[in-house]
Design a protein around this motif. Sequence first.
Motif, PDB file in Angstrom:
ATOM      1  N   GLY A 101       0.828  -1.188   0.000  1.00 57.11           N
ATOM      2  CA  GLY A 101       0.000   0.000   0.000  1.00 57.11           C
ATOM      3  C   GLY A 101       0.869   1.247   0.000  1.00 57.11           C
ATOM      4  O   GLY A 101       2.044   1.204   0.371  1.00 57.11           O
ATOM      5  N   GLY A 102       0.295   2.365  -0.415  1.00 54.35           N
ATOM      6  CA  GLY A 102       1.024   3.622  -0.488  1.00 54.35           C
ATOM      7  C   GLY A 102       1.605   3.894  -1.862  1.00 54.35           C
ATOM      8  O   GLY A 102       2.280   4.901  -2.071  1.00 54.35           O
ATOM      9  N   ILE A 103       1.350   2.978  -2.814  1.00 51.45           N
ATOM     10  CA  ILE A 103       1.887   3.114  -4.166  1.00 51.45           C
ATOM     11  C   ILE A 103       0.730   3.192  -5.152  1.00 51.45           C
ATOM     12  O   ILE A 103      -0.187   2.362  -5.123  1.00 51.45           O
ATOM     13  N   ASP A 104       0.762   4.196  -6.027  1.00 50.81           N
ATOM     14  CA  ASP A 104      -0.255   4.363  -7.058  1.00 50.81           C
ATOM     15  C   ASP A 104       0.306   3.820  -8.372  1.00 50.81           C
ATOM     16  O   ASP A 104       1.166   4.443  -8.995  1.00 50.81           O
ATOM     17  N   PHE A 105      -0.182   2.645  -8.778  1.00 47.79           N
ATOM     18  CA  PHE A 105       0.325   2.019  -9.998  1.00 47.79           C
ATOM     19  C   PHE A 105      -0.287   2.627 -11.252  1.00 47.79           C
ATOM     20  O   PHE A 105       0.181   2.363 -12.362  1.00 47.79           O
ATOM     21  N   THR A 147       2.634   7.547  -3.109  1.00 45.56           N
ATOM     22  CA  THR A 147       1.744   8.671  -2.785  1.00 45.56           C
ATOM     23  C   THR A 147       1.317   8.672  -1.321  1.00 45.56           C
ATOM     24  O   THR A 147       0.626   9.585  -0.877  1.00 45.56           O
ATOM     25  N   GLY A 148       1.710   7.643  -0.558  1.00 39.87           N
ATOM     26  CA  GLY A 148       1.334   7.566   0.849  1.00 39.87           C
ATOM     27  C   GLY A 148       2.310   6.701   1.614  1.00 39.87           C
ATOM     28  O   GLY A 148       3.339   6.274   1.083  1.00 39.87           O
ATOM     29  N   ALA A 149       1.988   6.443   2.884  1.00 39.34           N
ATOM     30  CA  ALA A 149       2.869   5.646   3.730  1.00 39.34           C
ATOM     31  C   ALA A 149       2.957   4.207   3.200  1.00 39.34           C
ATOM     32  O   ALA A 149       1.940   3.579   2.893  1.00 39.34           O
ATOM     33  N   ILE A 150       4.180   3.692   3.078  1.00 44.28           N
ATOM     34  CA  ILE A 150       4.405   2.339   2.568  1.00 44.28           C
ATOM     35  C   ILE A 150       4.009   1.319   3.629  1.00 44.28           C
ATOM     36  O   ILE A 150       4.400   1.417   4.791  1.00 44.28           O
ATOM     37  N   MET A 199      17.704   0.396  -1.302  1.00 39.53           N
ATOM     38  CA  MET A 199      18.245   1.452  -2.148  1.00 39.53           C
ATOM     39  C   MET A 199      17.856   1.256  -3.607  1.00 39.53           C
ATOM     40  O   MET A 199      17.532   2.218  -4.317  1.00 39.53           O
ATOM     41  N   THR A 200      17.842   0.013  -4.050  1.00 41.91           N
ATOM     42  CA  THR A 200      17.484  -0.280  -5.437  1.00 41.91           C
ATOM     43  C   THR A 200      15.999  -0.028  -5.680  1.00 41.91           C
ATOM     44  O   THR A 200      15.617   0.454  -6.751  1.00 41.91           O
ATOM     45  N   ILE A 201      15.150  -0.328  -4.709  1.00 36.01           N
ATOM     46  CA  ILE A 201      13.726  -0.004  -4.861  1.00 36.01           C
ATOM     47  C   ILE A 201      13.550   1.499  -5.042  1.00 36.01           C
ATOM     48  O   ILE A 201      12.835   1.956  -5.943  1.00 36.01           O
ATOM     49  N   VAL A 202      14.201   2.267  -4.191  1.00 37.36           N
ATOM     50  CA  VAL A 202      14.083   3.731  -4.248  1.00 37.36           C
ATOM     51  C   VAL A 202      14.523   4.266  -5.601  1.00 37.36           C
ATOM     52  O   VAL A 202      13.983   5.264  -6.096  1.00 37.36           O
ATOM     53  N   ASP A 203      15.480   3.585  -6.208  1.00 35.82           N
ATOM     54  CA  ASP A 203      15.986   4.018  -7.509  1.00 35.82           C
ATOM     55  C   ASP A 203      15.110   3.539  -8.663  1.00 35.82           C
ATOM     56  O   ASP A 203      15.425   3.792  -9.818  1.00 35.82           O
ATOM     57  N   THR A 204      14.006   2.851  -8.338  1.00 29.77           N
ATOM     58  CA  THR A 204      13.160   2.259  -9.368  1.00 29.77           C
ATOM     59  C   THR A 204      11.699   2.649  -9.167  1.00 29.77           C
ATOM     60  O   THR A 204      10.783   1.970  -9.639  1.00 29.77           O
ATOM     61  N   ILE A 205      11.460   3.752  -8.458  1.00 26.42           N
ATOM     62  CA  ILE A 205      10.094   4.194  -8.205  1.00 26.42           C
ATOM     63  C   ILE A 205      10.097   5.712  -7.998  1.00 26.42           C
ATOM     64  O   ILE A 205      11.083   6.279  -7.516  1.00 26.42           O
ATOM     65  N   GLU A 219       6.313  10.885  -4.245  1.00 23.68           N
ATOM     66  CA  GLU A 219       5.613  12.144  -3.989  1.00 23.68           C
ATOM     67  C   GLU A 219       5.165  12.230  -2.540  1.00 23.68           C
ATOM     68  O   GLU A 219       4.282  13.028  -2.207  1.00 23.68           O
ATOM     69  N   HIS A 220       5.784  11.434  -1.656  1.00 23.15           N
ATOM     70  CA  HIS A 220       5.320  11.403  -0.272  1.00 23.15           C
ATOM     71  C   HIS A 220       6.431  11.631   0.740  1.00 23.15           C
ATOM     72  O   HIS A 220       6.305  12.483   1.629  1.00 23.15           O
ATOM     73  N   TYR A 221       7.544  10.895   0.638  1.00 31.03           N
ATOM     74  CA  TYR A 221       8.581  10.935   1.670  1.00 31.03           C
ATOM     75  C   TYR A 221       9.567  12.079   1.501  1.00 31.03           C
ATOM     76  O   TYR A 221      10.042  12.639   2.487  1.00 31.03           O
ATOM     77  N   GLY A 222       9.899  12.414   0.276  1.00 29.61           N
ATOM     78  CA  GLY A 222      10.784  13.554   0.033  1.00 29.61           C
ATOM     79  C   GLY A 222      12.258  13.219   0.026  1.00 29.61           C
ATOM     80  O   GLY A 222      12.983  13.619  -0.860  1.00 29.61           O
ATOM     81  N   ARG A 223      12.729  12.440   1.016  1.00 27.54           N
ATOM     82  CA  ARG A 223      14.146  12.062   1.082  1.00 27.54           C
ATOM     83  C   ARG A 223      14.290  10.597   0.722  1.00 27.54           C
ATOM     84  O   ARG A 223      13.547   9.747   1.219  1.00 27.54           O
ATOM     85  N   ARG A 224      15.290  10.315  -0.130  1.00 29.04           N
ATOM     86  CA  ARG A 224      15.494   8.935  -0.577  1.00 29.04           C
ATOM     87  C   ARG A 224      15.763   8.005   0.601  1.00 29.04           C
ATOM     88  O   ARG A 224      15.265   6.871   0.627  1.00 29.04           O
ATOM     89  N   GLU A 225      16.534   8.473   1.590  1.00 26.95           N
ATOM     90  CA  GLU A 225      16.853   7.600   2.710  1.00 26.95           C
ATOM     91  C   GLU A 225      15.630   7.295   3.574  1.00 26.95           C
ATOM     92  O   GLU A 225      15.507   6.196   4.122  1.00 26.95           O
ATOM     93  N   ASP A 226      14.703   8.231   3.686  1.00 25.41           N
ATOM     94  CA  ASP A 226      13.475   7.972   4.443  1.00 25.41           C
ATOM     95  C   ASP A 226      12.589   6.967   3.713  1.00 25.41           C
ATOM     96  O   ASP A 226      12.000   6.066   4.338  1.00 25.41           O
TER      97      ASP A 226
END
Length: 341
Positions: free
Chosen positions: A75-79, A100-103, A133-139, A142-149
């Motif tokens: 949840g939290g992902i708009d496909f 778009t929301g909390a994962i 890290m690889t997930i973050v680089d593949t999505i 519009e919700h968390y703002g920082r890649r590390e978060d």
Amino acid sequence: MLLTTIAGSLPKPTWLAESERLWAPWKLEGVALQEGRRDATILSVKLQEDAGIDIVGDGEQARMHFVHGFLANLGGIDFDKKTIMGIRNNRYDAEVPTVTGAIHRKGPVHSMEAQAARAHTTHKLKFTLPGPMTIVDTIADEHYGRREDLAMAFAAVLNEEAHELQALGVDVIQFDEPAFNVYMKEVPDWGIACLERAAQGLTAKTAVHICYGYGIKANNDWKATLGAEWRHYEQTFPAIAKSSIDQVSLECRNSKVPLDLIRLLDGKDVMAGAIDVASNAIETPEEVAATIRAALAFVAPEKLYPCTNCGLAPMTSEVAYGKLAALAAGAALVRKELRAA
């Protein structure tokens, strides 16, 4: 010793998805698709056994893509909100969904194929998950703002999934982090912390797979620009060596990675890639054995696991499983030599 294994993906049967293509759409739907994904998983396990592989995997038969297959039940992902974005520091473009929301997990993601694989093999079973890290680089986000978060949020749900897979009898849980070879400075800053969070509390063997990508044109073109020596691992292995992760996978066959970098992983199990994923040429057992012997100069045989450089999904089944048979035969040659020494 020298137990063989795979990096992750294997070709899907032509009745399930188009062959020799990444992100290939399914040919089935509904109940037929569910049954087809399960049957392909069982078939993949049996073909790995026939090839002589010691630690088998599900072959990622139930996933269209190694990252997005995991995202499908979160949840939290708009496909429906797709974005074209550069992947691996703009090495190539891909159409990706948007956070778009909390994962959070809506339920088990890969339990079906893990159960199917476990029920049909007595071999040790490895299961692969995408690294944070690889997930973050593949999505898109519009919700968390920082890649590390965002990565830490994914790490938490990966950990939930990993614990369920462990409970189903998975022996090795591998996190795939090709992004570690792209964003090397971020690895010690936050990549390792997210990886540790994903593996937190597991008693199964844990592994991280760090490669130079599938054997597709974008990756091959990128590798052609990297010069005479590929030293990316030199920047990340010291941090990984200090982590709690048990095993590390790296490319060896037909790569320009200086093998002495393995020394930086002192104490870790090493999955040495002895199969080239950028060529359809099937290695001979002796070629595989030569790669294994070269790696043995830097790691003890009981800590070396001959492996593939990366996933074999874009290949034909004939080529992929031929390569796995060569991997097993090459490891057997070196085992025989070591026992005779």
